[in-house]
Enzyme design. Structure first.
Site, PDB file in Angstrom:
ATOM      1  N   LYS A 291     -32.424  58.077 -21.070  1.00  0.00           N
ATOM      2  CA  LYS A 291     -31.083  58.292 -21.598  1.00  0.00           C
ATOM      3  C   LYS A 291     -31.030  59.648 -22.291  1.00  0.00           C
ATOM      4  O   LYS A 291     -31.915  59.994 -23.070  1.00  0.00           O
ATOM      5  CB  LYS A 291     -30.730  57.168 -22.585  1.00  0.00           C
ATOM      6  N   GLU A 378     -22.899  37.205 -25.379  1.00  0.00           N
ATOM      7  CA  GLU A 378     -21.966  36.691 -26.370  1.00  0.00           C
ATOM      8  C   GLU A 378     -21.891  35.166 -26.370  1.00  0.00           C
ATOM      9  O   GLU A 378     -21.808  34.533 -27.430  1.00  0.00           O
ATOM     10  CB  GLU A 378     -20.567  37.279 -26.134  1.00  0.00           C
ATOM     11  N   ARG A 406     -15.331  36.759 -24.367  1.00  0.00           N
ATOM     12  CA  ARG A 406     -16.296  36.297 -23.370  1.00  0.00           C
ATOM     13  C   ARG A 406     -16.938  34.963 -23.769  1.00  0.00           C
ATOM     14  O   ARG A 406     -17.577  34.326 -22.960  1.00  0.00           O
ATOM     15  CB  ARG A 406     -17.382  37.350 -23.167  1.00  0.00           C
TER      16      ARG A 406
END
Length: 630
Positions: A291, A378, A406
């Site tokens: 990244k 979640e 969600r």
């Protein structure tokens, strides 16, 4: 290897190769030997454009080579390319005809921060929430099969997004239907395996080749005629591959696993993708990337450089001083969590991979044994909290409003139906600015207040947030405090952990004829309007239960009641007020102000509020228009 930059360019870079590759058709006309030079130019141009606008760029820097390789090998947009989450899609946007529009990124009427179907034919699926790419690409692969099309479907998913159960549900289904699709796992953080290098890259080329696939299928036909021979050969192959590559899980799920390979090695990427493109059945390519690749500061601090704000010009005039504002609401929550944990050893903090965003960093350091990051899951976060609450633990779930959507079934079935003692600290409620409608918390009041037994609170400032968190924590059942992104009005914060009287609003200004009933942080704007119109202004504080006595009084003393909330008008707090007035036969002239029945497009938060009529000018104009009608 890519060039490493240490500063974000202030001037538009010269990009002769990128000029020729402004669309995938142009990209595919480049010689393969030119692609590494293109990667350097694309990396530099990405740094320049994000410096102009702000936005996510760490993830995009990490997939420069992958983005080039995918568009070079696959016939996009006919072949479907689905990005997960979309943080990494800026290079994709630059290469798909939107390079000159990057200066409008995340700005009002500009291009979106995430892939969007209405923006480009190359954006095959709109995203923003994680872990959806494999399901979407599988749907496209099945559609191609039904239509008799040879087009390919590719999903690119990060190692973080792969932690969600939805991703594994799609992996399991794809193998069951034998879908012709490719999943690319971009492993840039979890380090699923360190087995990346020359040997691994070589093996990937061999294992993904048609020669190897043909030999494997031919051996299967021959050995399957001998009792038990093919099963022994299959297990031997899996054992050998398992010793060299970490793909056993995916192989067991029915995928042909290749990797891990270096995701910044363009020649290997191109060769492997070409091989895998022509293979039938579910194909899984594991690549390892860094990244922030190519930008030194981001490589050293990938979390801090996940996104950046706009860089001001070097010789810019001094900026106008900003109004004094208080601490961020999430910081108030983070401090409250530590303070309450000091007093109550039963408290635990739960987050679905948002430690920094929800400001649980200090809590995780001070109370590591009581801190639980469940990754991007979640649903699991909410049911985990329910299980804890069953046995005397006091869970606090820190979650963004848009992501709590969600886990709605778990919120109802696992927490509310059982009346369990769980506090939901709901961050990013209301409009969130440049991230747009996929990240807005527009619906939480609507979807929460219909759940029996829920305590729902909306603070108007930092001090109320602290008080409401205490109130919800001490409430013996499911409770929710929803608060916005950003800073508050700099209210004085009381250090005592003092709860509020449940269901009681407060009159902040006494006026006549008009009463403004405010649910949340629009209180400051409403007070301005109250001064101009000599209106009563009420900080309602509680959406559920409503202050019924106060509502009766306001209805008796005023001609027009105006409800104000940064939530969808449909089904929101204003609807609760009208329902109560109707049930009590107290029907009055009522004006509901809030978010419209539409998705509010990305812009600066102040622009979005003005567009929705939730700034002082908009509130006053709407009231004057209603008064004229009356």
């Amino acid at each position: 290897m890519p060039t490493t930059f240490h500063q974000i360019p202030r001037e538009r870079p010269v990009t002769p190769l990128l000029d020729r590759a402004s669309t995938p058709d142009g990209l595919r006309r480049l010689a393969e030997a030119e692609l590494e030079g293109l990667a350097d130019e694309l990396r530099q141009y990405l740094l320049y454009t994000v410096g102009q606008t702000g936005g996510h760029f760490g993830a995009g820097l990490g997939v420069i080579e992958l983005t080039i390789a995918l568009h070079y090998v696959f016939d996009t947009p006919d072949d479907r390319l689905v990005w997960d989450v979309g943080h990494q899609a800026y290079p994709h946007k630059i290469l798909t005809g939107r390079r000159e529009q990057m200066g409008s990124l995340r700005q009002k009427d500009g291009i979106a921060a995430f892939p969007r179907r209405s923006e480009s034919e190359y954006d095959t699926f709109g995203v923003g929430h994680s872990s959806t790419s494999i399901s979407a690409a599988l749907g496209m692969a099945i559609a191609a099969r039904i239509q008799g099309s040879k087009r390919k479907a590719v999903a690119v998913i990060g190692d973080g997004a792969l932690t969600a159960g939805m991703a594994f549900e799609a992996l399991n289904h794809a193998s069951d239907v034998g879908a012709n699709m490719l999943v690319v796992l971009n492993d840039n953080d979890m380090s699923i395996s360190n087995n990346v290098g020359g040997l691994s890259n070589y093996l990937a080329k061999i294992l993904s080749s048609r020669t190897y696939a043909s030999m494997r299928e031919g051996s299967k036909k021959i050995l399957s005629r001998l009792p038990g021979a093919w099963e022994i050969a299959r297990k031997t192959e899996e054992h050998a591959k398992g010793m060299l590559v970490p793909g056993t899980l995916f192989e067991e799920l029915g995928w042909n696993y290749i990797g891990p390979i270096d995701g910044h090695d363009l020649p290997t990427l191109l060769a492997t993708l070409r091989n895998m493109r022509d293979l039938d059945g579910p194909q899984f390519l594991h690549i390892s990337t860094k990244k922030g690749k190519g930008f030194g500061p981001a490589e050293l601090d990938p979390i801090g450089y996940h996104a950046i704000t706009k860089l001001e010009p070097i010789n810019a005039a001094p900026a106008t001083p900003k109004p004094v504002s208080g601490p961020k609401y999430c910081s108030v929550f983070g401090q409250w969590l530590c303070d309450m944990a000091e007093q109550d050893p039963r408290l635990v903090g739960i987050t679905p991979a948002m430690k920094e965003g929800s400001d649980l960093v200090a809590f995780s350091q001070r109370f590591p044994e009581r801190y639980f990051d469940v990754a991007i899951a979640e649903q699991h976060a909410v049911t985990l909290a329910a299980g804890m609450a069953c046995d005397g633990v006091k869970p606090v779930v820190a979650i963004y409003s848009t992501f709590l959507q969600r886990a709605y079934d778990q919120l109802i079935h696992d927490v509310a139906v059982q009346n369990l003692d769980v506090l939901f600290a709901i961050d990013r409620a209301g409009l969130v600015g440049e991230d747009g409608p996929t990240h807005a918390g527009s619906f939480d009041l609507s979807y929460l207040r219909c759940i029996p037994g829920m305590l729902i609170m909306t603070p108007s400032d930092e001090n109320e947030l602290r008080q409401m968190l205490t109130t919800g924590y001490l409430f013996p059942g499911p409770a929710a405090v929803r608060y916005p992104r950003g800073s508050g009005p700099n209210a004085t914060i009381e250090q005592a952990l003092t709860p509020l009287e449940i269901g009681k609003g407060v009159v902040r200004r006494q006026g006549s004829k008009i009463a403004l009933l405010v649910f949340g942080v629009q209180l400051a704007e409403a007070l301005k309007v109250g001064e101009n119109l000599n209106a009563t202004v009420v900080d309602m504080r509680f959406v559920k239960p409503l202050d019924q006595a106060l509502l009766r009084q306001l209805a008796a003393e005023h001609e027009l009641l105006v409800t104000i909330e940064e939530n969808s008008i449909m089904g929101g707090a204003g609807s609760a007020v009208s329902e109560f007035l109707a049930a009590e036969n107290l029907l009055k002239a009522v004006l509901h102000l809030g978010l419209p029945d539409a998705y509010v497009e990305h812009a600066k938060p102040a622009q979005m509020l003005a567009e929705c009529g939730l700034d002082a000018a908009g509130i006053e104009a709407a009231i004057r228009a209603r008064l004229a009608q009356l």
